[in-house]
Design a protein around this motif. Structure first.
Motif, PDB file in Angstrom:
ATOM      1  N   PRO A 138       0.826  -1.209   0.000  1.00  7.15           N
ATOM      2  CA  PRO A 138       0.000   0.000   0.000  1.00  7.15           C
ATOM      3  C   PRO A 138       0.861   1.260   0.000  1.00  7.15           C
ATOM      4  CG  PRO A 138       0.127  -0.864   2.221  1.00  7.15           C
ATOM      5  CD  PRO A 138       0.850  -1.858   1.335  1.00  7.15           C
ATOM      6  N   ASN A 139       0.311   2.337  -0.560  1.00  6.49           N
ATOM      7  CA  ASN A 139       1.031   3.609  -0.466  1.00  6.49           C
ATOM      8  C   ASN A 139       0.590   4.346   0.800  1.00  6.49           C
ATOM      9  OD1 ASN A 139      -1.432   5.013  -1.110  1.00  6.49           O
ATOM     10  ND2 ASN A 139      -0.997   4.750  -3.291  1.00  6.49           N
ATOM     11  N   LEU A 140       1.272   5.446   1.082  1.00  5.19           N
ATOM     12  CA  LEU A 140       0.983   6.181   2.313  1.00  5.19           C
ATOM     13  C   LEU A 140      -0.451   6.703   2.347  1.00  5.19           C
ATOM     14  CD1 LEU A 140       4.239   8.244   2.983  1.00  5.19           C
ATOM     15  CD2 LEU A 140       3.255   6.460   4.441  1.00  5.19           C
ATOM     16  N   LEU A 141      -0.974   7.104   1.189  1.00  2.69           N
ATOM     17  CA  LEU A 141      -2.340   7.624   1.164  1.00  2.69           C
ATOM     18  C   LEU A 141      -3.337   6.550   1.567  1.00  2.69           C
ATOM     19  CD1 LEU A 141      -4.318   9.907   0.534  1.00  2.69           C
ATOM     20  CD2 LEU A 141      -4.356   9.116  -1.841  1.00  2.69           C
ATOM     21  N   SER A 142      -3.209   5.350   1.007  1.00  2.00           N
ATOM     22  CA  SER A 142      -4.147   4.275   1.352  1.00  2.00           C
ATOM     23  C   SER A 142      -3.960   3.838   2.795  1.00  2.00           C
ATOM     24  CB  SER A 142      -3.982   3.093   0.395  1.00  2.00           C
ATOM     25  OG  SER A 142      -2.714   2.492   0.531  1.00  2.00           O
ATOM     26  N   MET A 143      -2.733   3.897   3.311  1.00  3.99           N
ATOM     27  CA  MET A 143      -2.509   3.545   4.710  1.00  3.99           C
ATOM     28  C   MET A 143      -3.187   4.550   5.630  1.00  3.99           C
ATOM     29  SD  MET A 143       1.481   2.274   4.704  1.00  3.99           S
ATOM     30  CE  MET A 143       1.457   1.690   6.420  1.00  3.99           C
ATOM     31  N   ARG A 144      -3.143   5.824   5.264  1.00  2.00           N
ATOM     32  CA  ARG A 144      -3.813   6.836   6.086  1.00  2.00           C
ATOM     33  C   ARG A 144      -5.324   6.646   6.039  1.00  2.00           C
ATOM     34  NH1 ARG A 144      -4.544  12.952   4.247  1.00  2.00           N
ATOM     35  NH2 ARG A 144      -6.115  11.810   3.079  1.00  2.00           N
ATOM     36  N   GLU A 145      -5.858   6.437   4.845  1.00  2.00           N
ATOM     37  CA  GLU A 145      -7.314   6.323   4.697  1.00  2.00           C
ATOM     38  C   GLU A 145      -7.870   5.074   5.358  1.00  2.00           C
ATOM     39  OE1 GLU A 145      -7.890   6.642   0.494  1.00  2.00           O
ATOM     40  OE2 GLU A 145      -7.905   8.857   0.524  1.00  2.00           O
ATOM     41  N   SER A 146      -7.086   3.990   5.367  1.00  2.00           N
ATOM     42  CA  SER A 146      -7.559   2.738   5.965  1.00  2.00           C
ATOM     43  C   SER A 146      -7.262   2.662   7.467  1.00  2.00           C
ATOM     44  CB  SER A 146      -6.910   1.544   5.264  1.00  2.00           C
ATOM     45  OG  SER A 146      -5.518   1.503   5.525  1.00  2.00           O
ATOM     46  N   GLY A 147      -6.467   3.598   7.960  1.00  2.00           N
ATOM     47  CA  GLY A 147      -6.077   3.552   9.368  1.00  2.00           C
ATOM     48  C   GLY A 147      -4.945   2.578   9.645  1.00  2.00           C
ATOM     49  N   ALA A 148      -4.296   2.088   8.578  1.00  4.98           N
ATOM     50  CA  ALA A 148      -3.235   1.096   8.758  1.00  4.98           C
ATOM     51  C   ALA A 148      -1.941   1.715   9.251  1.00  4.98           C
ATOM     52  CB  ALA A 148      -2.978   0.357   7.442  1.00  4.98           C
ATOM     53  N   ARG A 218      10.998  19.481   1.687  1.00  5.63           N
ATOM     54  CA  ARG A 218       9.705  20.072   1.322  1.00  5.63           C
ATOM     55  C   ARG A 218       8.642  18.990   1.166  1.00  5.63           C
ATOM     56  NH1 ARG A 218      12.857  24.005  -1.531  1.00  5.63           N
ATOM     57  NH2 ARG A 218      12.933  22.714  -3.408  1.00  5.63           N
ATOM     58  N   SER A 219       9.020  17.895   0.539  1.00  5.23           N
ATOM     59  CA  SER A 219       8.060  16.794   0.358  1.00  5.23           C
ATOM     60  C   SER A 219       7.688  16.160   1.691  1.00  5.23           C
ATOM     61  CB  SER A 219       8.641  15.731  -0.585  1.00  5.23           C
ATOM     62  OG  SER A 219       8.849  16.249  -1.881  1.00  5.23           O
ATOM     63  N   PHE A 220       8.667  15.929   2.548  1.00  2.48           N
ATOM     64  CA  PHE A 220       8.389  15.293   3.834  1.00  2.48           C
ATOM     65  C   PHE A 220       7.567  16.195   4.754  1.00  2.48           C
ATOM     66  CE2 PHE A 220      12.305  12.518   3.112  1.00  2.48           C
ATOM     67  CZ  PHE A 220      11.544  11.405   2.811  1.00  2.48           C
ATOM     68  N   ALA A 221       7.759  17.489   4.652  1.00  2.30           N
ATOM     69  CA  ALA A 221       6.963  18.412   5.466  1.00  2.30           C
ATOM     70  C   ALA A 221       5.484  18.311   5.106  1.00  2.30           C
ATOM     71  CB  ALA A 221       7.461  19.844   5.281  1.00  2.30           C
ATOM     72  N   LYS A 222       5.191  18.156   3.810  1.00  3.62           N
ATOM     73  CA  LYS A 222       3.805  18.004   3.378  1.00  3.62           C
ATOM     74  C   LYS A 222       3.233  16.673   3.861  1.00  3.62           C
ATOM     75  CE  LYS A 222       4.411  20.792  -0.812  1.00  3.62           C
ATOM     76  NZ  LYS A 222       4.442  20.775  -2.300  1.00  3.62           N
ATOM     77  N   ILE A 223       4.025  15.613   3.761  1.00  2.00           N
ATOM     78  CA  ILE A 223       3.572  14.294   4.213  1.00  2.00           C
ATOM     79  C   ILE A 223       3.315  14.305   5.716  1.00  2.00           C
ATOM     80  CG2 ILE A 223       4.338  11.904   4.571  1.00  2.00           C
ATOM     81  CD1 ILE A 223       5.756  12.087   1.837  1.00  2.00           C
ATOM     82  N   ALA A 224       4.181  14.955   6.480  1.00  2.00           N
ATOM     83  CA  ALA A 224       4.063  14.974   7.943  1.00  2.00           C
ATOM     84  C   ALA A 224       2.722  15.532   8.387  1.00  2.00           C
ATOM     85  CB  ALA A 224       5.206  15.796   8.548  1.00  2.00           C
ATOM     86  N   ARG A 225       2.241  16.566   7.708  1.00  2.00           N
ATOM     87  CA  ARG A 225       0.984  17.207   8.116  1.00  2.00           C
ATOM     88  C   ARG A 225      -0.199  16.253   8.028  1.00  2.00           C
ATOM     89  NH1 ARG A 225       3.479  21.787   5.527  1.00  2.00           N
ATOM     90  NH2 ARG A 225       2.436  21.382   3.539  1.00  2.00           N
ATOM     91  N   HIS A 226      -0.140  15.274   7.144  1.00  2.00           N
ATOM     92  CA  HIS A 226      -1.251  14.329   6.993  1.00  2.00           C
ATOM     93  C   HIS A 226      -1.285  13.285   8.111  1.00  2.00           C
ATOM     94  CE1 HIS A 226      -2.613  15.694   3.034  1.00  2.00           C
ATOM     95  NE2 HIS A 226      -1.338  15.824   2.700  1.00  2.00           N
ATOM     96  N   PHE A 227      -0.203  13.181   8.872  1.00  2.00           N
ATOM     97  CA  PHE A 227      -0.137  12.169   9.931  1.00  2.00           C
ATOM     98  C   PHE A 227       0.061  12.795  11.310  1.00  2.00           C
ATOM     99  CE2 PHE A 227       1.233   9.911   6.072  1.00  2.00           C
ATOM    100  CZ  PHE A 227       0.356   8.832   6.100  1.00  2.00           C
ATOM    101  N   ASP A 228      -0.244  14.083  11.425  1.00  2.00           N
ATOM    102  CA  ASP A 228      -0.067  14.798  12.700  1.00  2.00           C
ATOM    103  C   ASP A 228       1.352  14.659  13.219  1.00  2.00           C
ATOM    104  OD1 ASP A 228      -2.754  15.665  12.776  1.00  2.00           O
ATOM    105  OD2 ASP A 228      -3.386  13.748  13.645  1.00  2.00           O
ATOM    106  N   LEU A 229       2.293  14.700  12.290  1.00  2.00           N
ATOM    107  CA  LEU A 229       3.707  14.671  12.651  1.00  2.00           C
ATOM    108  C   LEU A 229       4.329  16.034  12.334  1.00  2.00           C
ATOM    109  CD1 LEU A 229       4.644  11.203  11.074  1.00  2.00           C
ATOM    110  CD2 LEU A 229       4.249  11.679  13.499  1.00  2.00           C
ATOM    111  N   VAL A 230       5.518  16.229  12.800  1.00  2.00           N
ATOM    112  CA  VAL A 230       6.271  17.455  12.516  1.00  2.00           C
ATOM    113  C   VAL A 230       7.565  17.054  11.825  1.00  2.00           C
ATOM    114  CG1 VAL A 230       7.458  19.452  13.496  1.00  2.00           C
ATOM    115  CG2 VAL A 230       5.285  18.671  14.492  1.00  2.00           C
ATOM    116  N   TRP A 231       7.875  17.734  10.732  1.00  2.00           N
ATOM    117  CA  TRP A 231       9.125  17.453  10.039  1.00  2.00           C
ATOM    118  C   TRP A 231      10.193  18.427  10.507  1.00  2.00           C
ATOM    119  CZ3 TRP A 231      11.790  13.983   7.633  1.00  2.00           C
ATOM    120  CH2 TRP A 231      12.929  14.355   6.906  1.00  2.00           C
ATOM    121  N   ASP A 232      11.307  17.896  10.975  1.00  2.00           N
ATOM    122  CA  ASP A 232      12.432  18.707  11.433  1.00  2.00           C
ATOM    123  C   ASP A 232      13.478  18.720  10.317  1.00  2.00           C
ATOM    124  OD1 ASP A 232      14.744  19.751  12.535  1.00  2.00           O
ATOM    125  OD2 ASP A 232      14.452  18.792  14.484  1.00  2.00           O
TER     126      ASP A 232
END
Length: 241
Positions: A138-148, A218-232
């Motif tokens: 699965p990709n990250l989007l499907s993992m987020r949507e499925s709760g996996a 830049r890419s990881f900062a965008k991904i982090a926001r979808h998982f309630d994470l912070v990119w340092d």
């Protein structure tokens, strides 16, 4: 893995390595009617059951692409420019191979195993990233949507970020659709399956590792926001929010 009887007459090359064994075709194959497992801006990705360890990427027909704006005009006038993304992807793969012996961790992109003729045109052959049950990862989007996606995946994301740096992987479009989760050689990990290579008009990320790292951030900062994470960006890692 024994080959199906119908495959033996087609011509098959068996490639083995640390991450597994790959059976790939050396003669023309038929992909029309086969499962299309993904679609990007320029290419469709197909699975063929006779070659379960690889996927085939084929250029989309122009009728399937929105020919609007500057990009649409460019494609109508110069359709061969669509090959640029393929060239850049393989250029990146060749550059990455120069890091063998010095880079740390597993290769963070699929292994690219060449090209083969199909009834849909030339196809690039790439490693199929799959889970432990042999299903496409699965990709990250499907993992987020499925709760996996769980907190246990955060260290794997950080490992992925470090491997991209260590292998000096240039990227154009790293997003949640292009990062897949799978198991290679018994090791769970994230892998960048598309958006590989510096396909920008001015290839600054190819010339400068600093620009490459900023692009990753830049890419990881965008991904982090979808998982309630912070990119340092300084530590180059995901942190709990």
């Amino acid at each position: 893995m024994p080959l199906p009887a119908q495959v033996k007459d087609l011509g098959v090359l068996k490639v083995s390595g640390e991450s597994g064994k790959f059976c790939i075709p050396v003669n023309k194959i038929a992909l029309s009617g086969r499962d299309r497992v993904a679609r990007g801006n320029d290419r469709a990705v197909y699975f063929h059951p006779d070659y379960p360890d690889v996927l085939f990427k084929v250029l989309l027909d122009l009728s399937e692409i929105r020919l609007k704006g500057f990009r649409g005009c460019s494609l109508r006038m110069f359709p061969s420019t669509r090959m640029r993304a393929i060239f850049k992807e393989f250029e990146c793969y060749v550059m990455v191979q120069t890091q063998v012996g010095t880079a740390e961790g597993d290769l963070p992109i699929p292994r690219m195993l060449g090209f083969v003729e199909t009834d849909l045109g030339s196809a690039s052959i790439v490693e199929r990233i799959q889970d432990g049950a042999g299903v496409i990862g699965p990709n990250l989007l499907s993992m987020r949507e499925s709760g996996a996606f769980g907190r246990e995946h955060v260290p794997l994301l950080n490992d992925f970020a470090q491997r991209l740096l260590s292998w000096k992987v240039r990227t154009t479009d790293m997003n949640m659709l292009n990062v897949s989760y799978g198991i290679r050689a018994g090791r769970p990990q994230f892998v960048l399956v598309d958006g590989i290579g510096d396909n920008f008009a001015i290839p600054i990320r190819t010339w400068s590792e600093r620009a490459m790292k900023r692009g990753h951030s830049r890419s990881f900062a965008k991904i982090a926001r979808h998982f309630d994470l912070v990119w340092d960006p300084v530590a180059h890692r995901f942190m709990e929010g």
